[in-house]
Write a protein that holds these residues in place. Sequence first.
Motif, mmCIF file in Angstrom:
data_model
loop_
_atom_site.group_PDB
_atom_site.id
_atom_site.type_symbol
_atom_site.label_atom_id
_atom_site.label_comp_id
_atom_site.label_asym_id
_atom_site.label_seq_id
_atom_site.Cartn_x
_atom_site.Cartn_y
_atom_site.Cartn_z
ATOM 1 N N GLY A 78 0.820 -1.207 0.000
ATOM 2 C CA GLY A 78 0.000 0.000 0.000
ATOM 3 C C GLY A 78 0.851 1.252 0.000
ATOM 4 O O GLY A 78 0.539 2.234 -0.695
ATOM 5 N N ASN A 79 1.945 1.244 0.752
ATOM 6 C CA ASN A 79 2.846 2.395 0.766
ATOM 7 C C ASN A 79 3.474 2.618 -0.598
ATOM 8 O O ASN A 79 3.630 3.762 -1.050
ATOM 9 C CB ASN A 79 3.941 2.198 1.812
ATOM 10 C CG ASN A 79 3.436 2.410 3.231
ATOM 11 O OD1 ASN A 79 2.403 3.043 3.429
ATOM 12 N ND2 ASN A 79 4.149 1.885 4.212
ATOM 13 N N LEU A 80 3.848 1.537 -1.284
ATOM 14 C CA LEU A 80 4.427 1.662 -2.621
ATOM 15 C C LEU A 80 3.448 2.335 -3.578
ATOM 16 O O LEU A 80 3.820 3.186 -4.389
ATOM 17 C CB LEU A 80 4.822 0.282 -3.153
ATOM 18 C CG LEU A 80 6.098 -0.341 -2.579
ATOM 19 C CD1 LEU A 80 6.250 -1.774 -3.072
ATOM 20 C CD2 LEU A 80 7.325 0.482 -2.974
ATOM 21 N N LYS A 81 2.170 1.926 -3.466
ATOM 22 C CA LYS A 81 1.159 2.541 -4.338
ATOM 23 C C LYS A 81 1.034 4.029 -4.051
ATOM 24 O O LYS A 81 0.926 4.848 -4.971
ATOM 25 C CB LYS A 81 -0.188 1.848 -4.127
ATOM 26 C CG LYS A 81 -0.252 0.433 -4.664
ATOM 27 C CD LYS A 81 -1.626 -0.182 -4.423
ATOM 28 C CE LYS A 81 -1.712 -1.589 -4.976
ATOM 29 N NZ LYS A 81 -3.045 -2.207 -4.720
ATOM 30 N N ARG A 82 1.025 4.385 -2.769
ATOM 31 C CA ARG A 82 0.898 5.806 -2.418
ATOM 32 C C ARG A 82 2.118 6.607 -2.842
ATOM 33 O O ARG A 82 2.001 7.766 -3.239
ATOM 34 C CB ARG A 82 0.634 5.937 -0.921
ATOM 35 C CG ARG A 82 -0.799 5.597 -0.537
ATOM 36 C CD ARG A 82 -1.080 5.884 0.922
ATOM 37 N NE ARG A 82 -0.533 4.863 1.803
ATOM 38 C CZ ARG A 82 -1.171 3.755 2.135
ATOM 39 N NH1 ARG A 82 -2.377 3.512 1.658
ATOM 40 N NH2 ARG A 82 -0.609 2.866 2.938
ATOM 41 N N ILE A 83 3.307 5.990 -2.764
ATOM 42 C CA ILE A 83 4.512 6.679 -3.237
ATOM 43 C C ILE A 83 4.400 6.944 -4.727
ATOM 44 O O ILE A 83 4.713 8.031 -5.210
ATOM 45 C CB ILE A 83 5.769 5.841 -2.920
ATOM 46 C CG1 ILE A 83 6.025 5.817 -1.404
ATOM 47 C CG2 ILE A 83 6.991 6.400 -3.641
ATOM 48 C CD1 ILE A 83 7.085 4.828 -0.981
ATOM 49 N N GLY A 84 3.918 5.931 -5.464
ATOM 50 C CA GLY A 84 3.737 6.123 -6.901
ATOM 51 C C GLY A 84 2.737 7.223 -7.201
ATOM 52 O O GLY A 84 2.969 8.074 -8.081
ATOM 53 N N GLU A 85 1.613 7.235 -6.472
ATOM 54 C CA GLU A 85 0.610 8.283 -6.665
ATOM 55 C C GLU A 85 1.167 9.646 -6.311
ATOM 56 O O GLU A 85 0.902 10.644 -6.991
ATOM 57 C CB GLU A 85 -0.616 7.982 -5.797
ATOM 58 C CG GLU A 85 -1.387 6.750 -6.232
ATOM 59 C CD GLU A 85 -2.422 6.335 -5.205
ATOM 60 O OE1 GLU A 85 -2.461 6.949 -4.117
ATOM 61 O OE2 GLU A 85 -3.174 5.380 -5.479
ATOM 62 N N GLN A 86 1.972 9.683 -5.241
ATOM 63 C CA GLN A 86 2.528 10.955 -4.791
ATOM 64 C C GLN A 86 3.391 11.601 -5.856
ATOM 65 O O GLN A 86 3.287 12.785 -6.132
ATOM 66 C CB GLN A 86 3.356 10.723 -3.522
ATOM 67 C CG GLN A 86 4.138 11.929 -3.029
ATOM 68 C CD GLN A 86 3.251 12.914 -2.291
ATOM 69 O OE1 GLN A 86 2.231 12.535 -1.741
ATOM 70 N NE2 GLN A 86 3.642 14.164 -2.296
ATOM 71 N N PHE A 87 4.264 10.821 -6.485
ATOM 72 C CA PHE A 87 5.236 11.395 -7.395
ATOM 73 C C PHE A 87 4.754 11.435 -8.842
ATOM 74 O O PHE A 87 5.298 12.177 -9.652
ATOM 75 C CB PHE A 87 6.572 10.644 -7.281
ATOM 76 C CG PHE A 87 7.284 10.950 -5.995
ATOM 77 C CD1 PHE A 87 8.034 12.105 -5.862
ATOM 78 C CD2 PHE A 87 7.165 10.104 -4.904
ATOM 79 C CE1 PHE A 87 8.674 12.409 -4.667
ATOM 80 C CE2 PHE A 87 7.801 10.394 -3.706
ATOM 81 C CZ PHE A 87 8.561 11.548 -3.593
ATOM 82 N N SER A 88 3.727 10.653 -9.174
ATOM 83 C CA SER A 88 3.172 10.739 -10.524
ATOM 84 C C SER A 88 2.126 11.837 -10.619
ATOM 85 O O SER A 88 1.900 12.404 -11.677
ATOM 86 C CB SER A 88 2.551 9.396 -10.928
ATOM 87 O OG SER A 88 1.447 9.085 -10.093
ATOM 88 N N ALA A 89 1.475 12.141 -9.522
ATOM 89 C CA ALA A 89 0.447 13.197 -9.504
ATOM 90 C C ALA A 89 0.437 13.804 -8.107
ATOM 91 O O ALA A 89 -0.378 13.459 -7.262
ATOM 92 C CB ALA A 89 -0.914 12.619 -9.863
ATOM 93 N N GLN A 90 1.366 14.721 -7.878
ATOM 94 C CA GLN A 90 1.575 15.212 -6.528
ATOM 95 C C GLN A 90 0.435 16.078 -6.002
ATOM 96 O O GLN A 90 0.304 16.261 -4.793
ATOM 97 C CB GLN A 90 2.891 15.995 -6.462
ATOM 98 C CG GLN A 90 4.113 15.120 -6.716
ATOM 99 C CD GLN A 90 5.404 15.831 -6.351
ATOM 100 O OE1 GLN A 90 5.439 16.665 -5.459
ATOM 101 N NE2 GLN A 90 6.474 15.495 -7.045
ATOM 102 N N ASP A 91 -0.372 16.622 -6.889
ATOM 103 C CA ASP A 91 -1.422 17.532 -6.436
ATOM 104 C C ASP A 91 -2.820 16.994 -6.708
ATOM 105 O O ASP A 91 -3.788 17.742 -6.766
ATOM 106 C CB ASP A 91 -1.263 18.901 -7.102
ATOM 107 C CG ASP A 91 -1.365 18.830 -8.626
ATOM 108 O OD1 ASP A 91 -1.343 17.699 -9.159
ATOM 109 O OD2 ASP A 91 -1.457 19.888 -9.263
ATOM 110 N N SER A 92 -2.940 15.681 -6.882
ATOM 111 C CA SER A 92 -4.259 15.112 -7.148
ATOM 112 C C SER A 92 -4.388 13.768 -6.439
ATOM 113 O O SER A 92 -3.416 13.211 -5.937
ATOM 114 C CB SER A 92 -4.489 14.937 -8.652
ATOM 115 O OG SER A 92 -3.555 14.013 -9.191
#
Length: 321
Positions: A78-92
């Motif tokens: 789950g953390n890996l997914k959130r890291i990916g979301e964070q850096f692929s779309a930092q403001d969404s």
Amino acid sequence: MNLHQFRFVQEAVRRNLNLTEAAKALHTSQPGVSKAIIELEEELGIEIFARHGKRLKRVTEPGQHVLKSIELILREVGNLKRIGEQFSAQDSGTLSIATTHTQARYVLPEKVAALRTAFPKVNISLHQGAPDQVARMLIDEVAEIGIATESLAAYAELVTLPCYEWQHMLVLPSEHPLAQQAHITLEDVAKEPLITYHPSFTGRTKIDAAFANHQLAPRVALEAIDSDVIKTYVRLGLGVGIAAEMAVQDVLDDCAQHGGKGGLVARPAGHLFGTNVARVAFKRSAYLRNFVYTFAELLSKNLSRRRIAAAMAGTALDLEP
């Protein structure tokens, strides 16, 4: 072994070893879940579950160790997914908040609006429930941040931090004798029929403890989880209300602007029941995205990113304001 097997084992435990319910929750078939668990057991060379026929009866001792590892693995996935979301779309993305009705109704609207202004592409998913349900939603990763007064600090799986202090208020009909009284005692309140929160909500434990410590046995005429319900029944003359101060701002504003023409007045009751602390909570070891930190900072000046990060790292847990 694979992640599907891990999820099947974890969900089976969450569903009290009912594979049919686990399959429904995971949108798959019961035989598929059973087969995947057996294949994992064969690969590991141990039984994760003790069985009676085809039914799971309990988690074995080695199974307990397997479950701890599975929880750790799936948490990091789950953390890996959130890291990916964070850096692929930092403001969404979506911020999932678990909280009680009182917080959702009276505290969060302005904070949520401010977050949407700062992050217009972030969607908000608001989950309401009792404090224990808020804790469970965080543990099950239904929500990323939880806000409540009761219960959160009791869960070892969560990191909690104080958000703000508040007190209870007495809510009275404008013509009630106590509304004209300069100093109200606990004995005065105990003589009245009371309208207040259900025992698991909004600081009710502090109310009960105050009466018990003074050996008083008040009559609670009506219990509710909604502060507006409490005010409605007070207005009808059914009793004296005890509500959270953030829920009676409309009453205070009416008294200040119109002299209580709305039919109700509110009196501070911190000297009777003490103060309460609303807390924010996160699942321990979770990865928090930027807008989660921003939302926490909007909730309280005490919830800086640095302080939350330190608490999540285990170096500054549960500090008071």
